[in-house]
Structures are given as structure tokens and as C-alpha cells.
Design an enzyme around this catalytic site. Structure first.
Site, PDB file in Angstrom:
ATOM      1  N   ASN A 209       0.849  -1.195   0.000  1.00  0.00           N
ATOM      2  CA  ASN A 209       0.000   0.000   0.000  1.00  0.00           C
ATOM      3  C   ASN A 209       0.884   1.245   0.000  1.00  0.00           C
ATOM      4  O   ASN A 209       2.106   1.141  -0.004  1.00  0.00           O
ATOM      5  CB  ASN A 209      -0.974  -0.024   1.187  1.00  0.00           C
ATOM      6  CG  ASN A 209      -0.250  -0.021   2.506  1.00  0.00           C
ATOM      7  OD1 ASN A 209       0.414   0.931   2.861  1.00  0.00           O
ATOM      8  ND2 ASN A 209      -0.361  -1.122   3.244  1.00  0.00           N
ATOM      9  N   ASP A 278      -4.810  -6.379   5.156  1.00  0.00           N
ATOM     10  CA  ASP A 278      -5.903  -7.186   5.728  1.00  0.00           C
ATOM     11  C   ASP A 278      -5.937  -8.577   5.087  1.00  0.00           C
ATOM     12  O   ASP A 278      -6.501  -9.502   5.659  1.00  0.00           O
ATOM     13  CB  ASP A 278      -7.242  -6.487   5.503  1.00  0.00           C
ATOM     14  CG  ASP A 278      -7.349  -5.232   6.363  1.00  0.00           C
ATOM     15  OD1 ASP A 278      -6.902  -5.277   7.525  1.00  0.00           O
ATOM     16  OD2 ASP A 278      -7.848  -4.201   5.866  1.00  0.00           O
ATOM     17  N   LYS A 288       8.859 -17.166  -9.969  1.00  0.00           N
ATOM     18  CA  LYS A 288       8.189 -16.006 -10.561  1.00  0.00           C
ATOM     19  C   LYS A 288       7.034 -16.491 -11.450  1.00  0.00           C
ATOM     20  O   LYS A 288       7.244 -17.380 -12.298  1.00  0.00           O
ATOM     21  CB  LYS A 288       9.211 -15.218 -11.383  1.00  0.00           C
ATOM     22  CG  LYS A 288       8.641 -13.967 -11.979  1.00  0.00           C
ATOM     23  CD  LYS A 288       9.699 -13.214 -12.784  1.00  0.00           C
ATOM     24  CE  LYS A 288       9.027 -12.142 -13.610  1.00  0.00           C
ATOM     25  NZ  LYS A 288       9.895 -11.626 -14.653  1.00  0.00           N
ATOM     26  N   PHE A 322      -5.075   3.974  14.388  1.00  0.00           N
ATOM     27  CA  PHE A 322      -5.374   4.942  13.325  1.00  0.00           C
ATOM     28  C   PHE A 322      -6.479   4.318  12.471  1.00  0.00           C
ATOM     29  O   PHE A 322      -6.578   3.086  12.384  1.00  0.00           O
ATOM     30  CB  PHE A 322      -4.138   5.189  12.448  1.00  0.00           C
ATOM     31  CG  PHE A 322      -3.281   6.323  12.935  1.00  0.00           C
ATOM     32  CD1 PHE A 322      -2.474   6.179  14.057  1.00  0.00           C
ATOM     33  CD2 PHE A 322      -3.277   7.553  12.275  1.00  0.00           C
ATOM     34  CE1 PHE A 322      -1.686   7.224  14.508  1.00  0.00           C
ATOM     35  CE2 PHE A 322      -2.492   8.606  12.710  1.00  0.00           C
ATOM     36  CZ  PHE A 322      -1.698   8.447  13.831  1.00  0.00           C
ATOM     37  N   LYS A 336     -14.180   0.854  14.811  1.00  0.00           N
ATOM     38  CA  LYS A 336     -12.830   0.299  15.077  1.00  0.00           C
ATOM     39  C   LYS A 336     -12.410   0.565  16.525  1.00  0.00           C
ATOM     40  O   LYS A 336     -11.823  -0.294  17.180  1.00  0.00           O
ATOM     41  CB  LYS A 336     -11.807   0.900  14.107  1.00  0.00           C
ATOM     42  CG  LYS A 336     -11.955   0.323  12.703  1.00  0.00           C
ATOM     43  CD  LYS A 336     -11.039   0.982  11.680  1.00  0.00           C
ATOM     44  CE  LYS A 336     -11.391   0.457  10.293  1.00  0.00           C
ATOM     45  NZ  LYS A 336     -10.770   1.159   9.200  1.00  0.00           N
ATOM     46  N   LYS A 340     -11.873  -2.836  18.658  1.00  0.00           N
ATOM     47  CA  LYS A 340     -10.490  -3.194  18.970  1.00  0.00           C
ATOM     48  C   LYS A 340     -10.111  -2.795  20.397  1.00  0.00           C
ATOM     49  O   LYS A 340      -8.954  -2.878  20.775  1.00  0.00           O
ATOM     50  CB  LYS A 340      -9.545  -2.548  17.941  1.00  0.00           C
ATOM     51  CG  LYS A 340      -9.879  -2.971  16.499  1.00  0.00           C
ATOM     52  CD  LYS A 340      -8.817  -2.583  15.493  1.00  0.00           C
ATOM     53  CE  LYS A 340      -9.303  -2.853  14.068  1.00  0.00           C
ATOM     54  NZ  LYS A 340      -8.240  -2.997  13.077  1.00  0.00           N
TER      55      LYS A 340
HETATM   56  O1  PMT Z   1       2.716   6.337   6.475  1.00  0.00           O
HETATM   57  P1  PMT Z   1       2.151   7.640   5.925  1.00  0.00           P
HETATM   58  O2  PMT Z   1       2.427   7.784   4.440  1.00  0.00           O
HETATM   59  O3  PMT Z   1       2.602   8.826   6.720  1.00  0.00           O
HETATM   60  O4  PMT Z   1       0.559   7.582   6.016  1.00  0.00           O
HETATM   61  C1  PMT Z   1      -0.055   7.601   7.276  1.00  0.00           C
HETATM   62  C2  PMT Z   1      -1.249   6.643   7.327  1.00  0.00           C
HETATM   63  C3  PMT Z   1      -2.334   7.118   6.370  1.00  0.00           C
HETATM   64  C4  PMT Z   1      -0.826   5.219   6.948  1.00  0.00           C
HETATM   65  C5  PMT Z   1      -1.757   6.677   8.819  1.00  0.00           C
HETATM   66  O5  PMT Z   1      -2.146   7.982   9.139  1.00  0.00           O
HETATM   67  C6  PMT Z   1      -2.917   5.712   9.022  1.00  0.00           C
HETATM   68  O6  PMT Z   1      -4.081   6.025   8.815  1.00  0.00           O
HETATM   69  N1  PMT Z   1      -2.593   4.442   9.471  1.00  0.00           N
HETATM   70  C7  PMT Z   1      -3.555   3.355   9.605  1.00  0.00           C
HETATM   71  C8  PMT Z   1      -3.782   2.717   8.272  1.00  0.00           C
HETATM   72  C9  PMT Z   1      -4.704   1.519   8.336  1.00  0.00           C
HETATM   73  O7  PMT Z   1      -4.298   0.455   8.064  1.00  0.00           O
HETATM   74  O8  PMT Z   1      -5.912   1.781   8.809  1.00  0.00           O
HETATM   75  P2  PMT Z   1      -7.066   0.640   9.011  1.00  0.00           P
HETATM   76  O9  PMT Z   1      -8.271   1.486   9.192  1.00  0.00           O
HETATM   77  O10 PMT Z   1      -7.031  -0.325   7.920  1.00  0.00           O
HETATM   78  O11 PMT Z   1      -6.657  -0.078  10.349  1.00  0.00           O
HETATM   79  C10 PMT Z   1      -7.128   0.342  11.631  1.00  0.00           C
HETATM   80  C11 PMT Z   1      -6.055   0.103  12.673  1.00  0.00           C
HETATM   81  O12 PMT Z   1      -5.857  -1.322  12.818  1.00  0.00           O
HETATM   82  C12 PMT Z   1      -4.711   0.696  12.355  1.00  0.00           C
HETATM   83  O13 PMT Z   1      -4.174   1.216  13.548  1.00  0.00           O
HETATM   84  C13 PMT Z   1      -3.890  -0.492  11.846  1.00  0.00           C
HETATM   85  O14 PMT Z   1      -2.508  -0.343  12.147  1.00  0.00           O
HETATM   86  C14 PMT Z   1      -4.495  -1.658  12.613  1.00  0.00           C
HETATM   87  N2  PMT Z   1      -4.467  -2.960  11.890  1.00  0.00           N
HETATM   88  C15 PMT Z   1      -5.141  -3.120  10.727  1.00  0.00           C
HETATM   89  C16 PMT Z   1      -5.143  -4.333  10.083  1.00  0.00           C
HETATM   90  C17 PMT Z   1      -4.431  -5.411  10.655  1.00  0.00           C
HETATM   91  N3  PMT Z   1      -4.382  -6.588  10.064  1.00  0.00           N
HETATM   92  N4  PMT Z   1      -3.777  -5.225  11.813  1.00  0.00           N
HETATM   93  C18 PMT Z   1      -3.779  -4.024  12.443  1.00  0.00           C
HETATM   94  O15 PMT Z   1      -3.159  -3.863  13.498  1.00  0.00           O
END
Ligand code: PMT
Length: 400
Positions: A209, A278, A288, A322, A336, A340
Site C-alpha cells: 500500500n 488485511d 516467478k 489509526f 474500530k 479493537k
Molecule cells: O505512512 P504515511 O504515508 O505517513 O501515512 C499515514 C497513514 C495514512 C498510513 C496513517 O495515518 C494511518 O491512517 N494508518 C492506519 C492505516 C490503516 O491500516 O488503517 P485501518 O483502518 O485499515 O486499520 C485500523 C487500525 O488497525 C490501524 O491502527 C492499523 O494499524 C491496525 N491494523 C489493521 C489491520 C491489521 N491486520 N492489523 C492491524 O493492526
């Protein structure tokens, strides 16, 4: 708190420039290292020689003089500073800083610095209360600059009102306070995740990503500056390791989970800024994958939700997530936060210019488990990291 601290004092051209001499003298007495930059107008009020003698260092004011070393002087000073203090800050330098203008040694160096910047505005009352100056100061405050409000009293121009430079003693006390504040996480262990994960498809391809790591690295750097022991678990990123931070590099969501769980038990604060995949390919090809005439189908399986697992196993930790959303920001982030078991979630709408993936700035809404929420204006990811750590520190204080 000022012992050994490197302070760049920027002097701009106002009558209060003479008081900056005492500020430099007091900083030196407090055992700070001081270097002075003067605007050309400031040199009309006080000579560079005075500041050179008091600071014990050469004074910079001219961008174009022959340099003594091969360092690019304004960049070297910008990097050197632990604190940038502008005394007095005239309407002109405030306007330049708020508008991104860099046309002399002071405005260029302050634009290049990553250190905290503190300003002590001083000017005629009508100038200070002019809506343009007020708007510029508000913008700088929103961007994370520290403003020491001017005192009220009789000004050099004979007018009575706000605009007087505060006493040098107070300015130096504010500077010291800033370093004290920045140790608010001493004795705490902060675990931060940053950047995106990569899920291999075959030896040369992966699902990834756009996360650059800027948000997470800024948080880790800011926590270390506040005295925390910081472990940064990062997916691939081009950013360099922040100072005083233990960096653990990972690639996949599974590796991130392992690294995070290994650091979790004794962590006090966990901030999950990473963009974790995810889904991952359920089978990784050993060779490959060859191109053929038809389409190919990739079967994906779910990865573990690391943050949800931390939420289930939480004992004493403060957990911050986040939420990167493209629609229904508040609703999705609230789900979330609850699901969580988080203490706080930082929601960013990643479709907005200046927010989210790979941007230098971010625009977020902070949501708490008690239902409170706060919107923060657009600001650099470094400034946002400071604001978020202030909020997290307040959560710890309330918890204790
Ligand atoms: O890195 P940059 O370019 O500065 O960009 C910053 C950012 C946009 C990545 C950051 O600000 C941000 O939003 N990070 C969270 C991105 C994300 O994966 O969001 P989510 O809504 O999919 O996940 C929610 C939370 O669960 C996040 O804290 C994530 O770290 C966590 N998660 C998600 C999926 C997973 N399998 N395990 C997790 O721990």
C-alpha cells in the site's frame, strides 16, 4: 533544562531587538549554546558585534557572504538547533513564516528546521491587533509553533496596549519550560508501528500500500524527544531511523505481529500508525509467475488483526489506533475504536489532499472511548505527532 541545549536565536528588526541581547545573555548563563541570526533590519537596531560577543559565536545575517566552511550555512544551523527562538518576532517575519516565504537568512533557516520554533511577537498595538497579523499568528499556532504572547504596556511608539516584548527572564523561562514539557514521557515505553506491510505473491511481486511511514516515524521521533524508550516496528520505508529509537524492520503483517507481540507486555503506550494488509495471497509461488494469454486469479486469505489482538490482551497499556478511511469517517472509526478496545483512534480521510498516505501533512479527527471527539486542522505530521502525544500524555495522567 537548558544546559547543553543548542538554541538558535533569530532577531528580526524591531526596537525590542536590544532586549534580545539580554535573552542571549540569560541563555548563556543557563549554559545553553547559542547562535544568533539577524535580519538586515535588525542590524540597524543592534550591531552583530554585540551578539557575537555575548553569544561567543559568529552571527549570521547575510546569505551571500563567502562561507567559512563547506556546510550550507542555513541548513547546518537548522539541523543544529534543539530550539529556534525568534526574539523579537516582527509582523514581517510572522507574515513570511505563515506564508512560506524564505528570502533571507532567518526566514530560510527557520523554514528548514525540524526543531520546535518559539516566537515572541513585539510590535505596535495596532499592528499586533491587525486581523492579518492575528490570522498569521493563529496559523502558526495551528502548525505547532509556540507563541509567547506579548505583554501589555507603554510601547516605544508612545502607545499603550498589547505588543510589548515580554521580559527576557520570562522568555528564557518559556524556553526552559518547553524542554521540561518534552520530557513528559520519561520512564515510559512507547511502541509505534509505521509504514505498510508487503505480502509476497511470488519472489518478485507483493501486495502493498501507499504508506510512507512518515506519520509513524514522526510519532516515534516525538516520543523519544519527550524522554520515552521507543521501539518502532516498521514495514519497508525510505525514511531514516529517528534518533534514540530502536528500529525493528519487518515486511509482512505476520512479521509485524510477531515483533509487536514481543514488545507488548512491558509497553505503556502502543500507537499503531502502520497500514497493515488485511489480506495476503493464500499461496506464495516459489517461482516467478509466468505471463500467459489468459487471466490469473489470486486467492487471498485474511491476515491477523494485530490491533484487535492487542485490544483483547490489554492489561495496563494505552492503545491508540489509526483509521484510514475513504468514506463515513466517523462511523467507521467509531466501530474500530470499540471493536479493537482502543483508548483513542486517529481518523484520517485519506481522499482529502494534504491528508493520509505519503503526504507531509495530515488532517485528523481524534476520537476517545468516552465519546469525545476533536478535529485538528491540517498540519505537518511532525506537529501532529506532538499534538497527539500531548493528548496521549493527558490520557496517562488521568489513568494514573
Ligand atoms: O505512512 P504515511 O504515508 O505517513 O501515512 C499515514 C497513514 C495514512 C498510513 C496513517 O495515518 C494511518 O491512517 N494508518 C492506519 C492505516 C490503516 O491500516 O488503517 P485501518 O483502518 O485499515 O486499520 C485500523 C487500525 O488497525 C490501524 O491502527 C492499523 O494499524 C491496525 N491494523 C489493521 C489491520 C491489521 N491486520 N492489523 C492491524 O493492526
Amino acid at each position: 533544562m537548558l544546559t547543553g541545549k543548542k538554541v538558535v536565536v533569530g532577531v528580526s528588526g524591531g526596537i525590542a531587538a536590544y532586549k534580545a541581547v539580554e535573552v542571549v545573555s540569560r541563555l548563556k548563563k543557563a549554559k545553553a549554546e547559542v547562535r544568533v541570526i539577524m535580519t538586515r533590519s535588525a542590524t540597524e537596531f543592534v550591531t552583530p558585534l554585540t551578539f557575537r560577543e555575548i553569544s561567543g559565536n559568529p552571527v549570521a545575517s547575510d546569505m551571500w557572504r563567502e562561507p567559512k566552511t563547506w556546510n550550507v550555512e542555513h541548513i547546518a544551523m537548522a539541523n543544529w538547533a534543539d530550539l529556534f527562538l525568534i526574539v523579537p518576532a516582527t509582523a514581517n517575519i510572522i507574515g513570511k513564516m505563515a506564508s512560506g516565504i524564505a528570502d533571507d537568512m532567518l526566514s530560510t533557516t527557520v523554514m528548514a528546521t525540524k526543531s520546535p520554533v518559539m516566537l515572541a511577537p513585539a510590535m505596535n498595538t495596532n499592528m499586533y491587533t491587525n486581523p492579518v497579523v492575528s490570522a498569521n499568528l493563529s496559523r502558526l499556532a495551528e502548525l505547532g509553533y509556540y507563541i509567547i504572547p506579548p505583554a501589555t504596556g507603554m510601547l516605544a511608539c508612545g502607545v499603550e496596549g498589547p505588543g510589548r516584548l515580554p521580559e527576557p527572564e520570562l522568555i528564557v523561562a518559556e524556553a526552559a519550560q518547553l524542554f521540561t514539557e518534552r520530557q513528559t514521557l520519561a520512564g515510559k515505553k512507547v511502541l509505534v508501528t509505521a509504514a505498510g506491510t508487503r505480502e509476497p505473491i511470488d519472489p518478485v511481486r507483493y501486495i502493498g500500500n501507499r504508506s510512507s511511514g512518515k506519520m509513524g516515524y514522526s510519532l516515534a521521533a516525538a516520543a523519544a524527544k519527550r524522554g520515552a524508550t521507543v521501539v518502532l516496528v516498521s514495514g519497508p520505508s525510505g525514511l531514516s531511523q529517528p534518533e534514540n529509537v530502536l528500529l525493528k524492520k519487518v515486511e509482512t503483517a505476520a512479521e509485524m505481529r510477531q515483533a509487536v507481540l514481543a514488545e507488548y507486555d512491558d509497553a505503556d503506550i502502543v500507537i499503531k500508525a502502520a497500514a497493515v494488509a488485511d489480506y495476503r495471497p493464500s499461496v506464495v509461488s516459489e517461482q516467478k509467475i509466468k505471463k500467459n494469454d489468459g487471466t490469473i486469479t489470486l486467492v487471498l486469505e485474511k491476515t491477523s488483526d494485530i490491533l484487535a489482538e492487542l485490544g483483547r490482551e490489554k492489561t495496563h497499556q494505552i492503545l491508540i489506533g489509526f483509521a484510514a478511511e475513504t468514506q463515513d469517517l466517523l462511523t467507521n472509526a467509531t466501530v474500530k475504536l470499540t471493536k479493537k478496545n482502543l483508548d483513542m483512534i486517529v481518523a484520517n480521510d485519506v481522499t482529502v489532499p494534504g491528508a493520509g498516505f505519503d503526504a507531509d501533512t495530515n488532517i485528523v479527527r481524534v476520537l476517545y472511548r468516552d465519546g469525545r471527539s476533536e478535529e485538528l486542522p491540517q498540519m505537518s505530521k511532525e506537529s501532529l505527532a506532538g499534538h497527539l502525544l500531548d493528548k496521549i500524555t493527558a490520557l496517562i495522567t488521568n489513568n494514573d
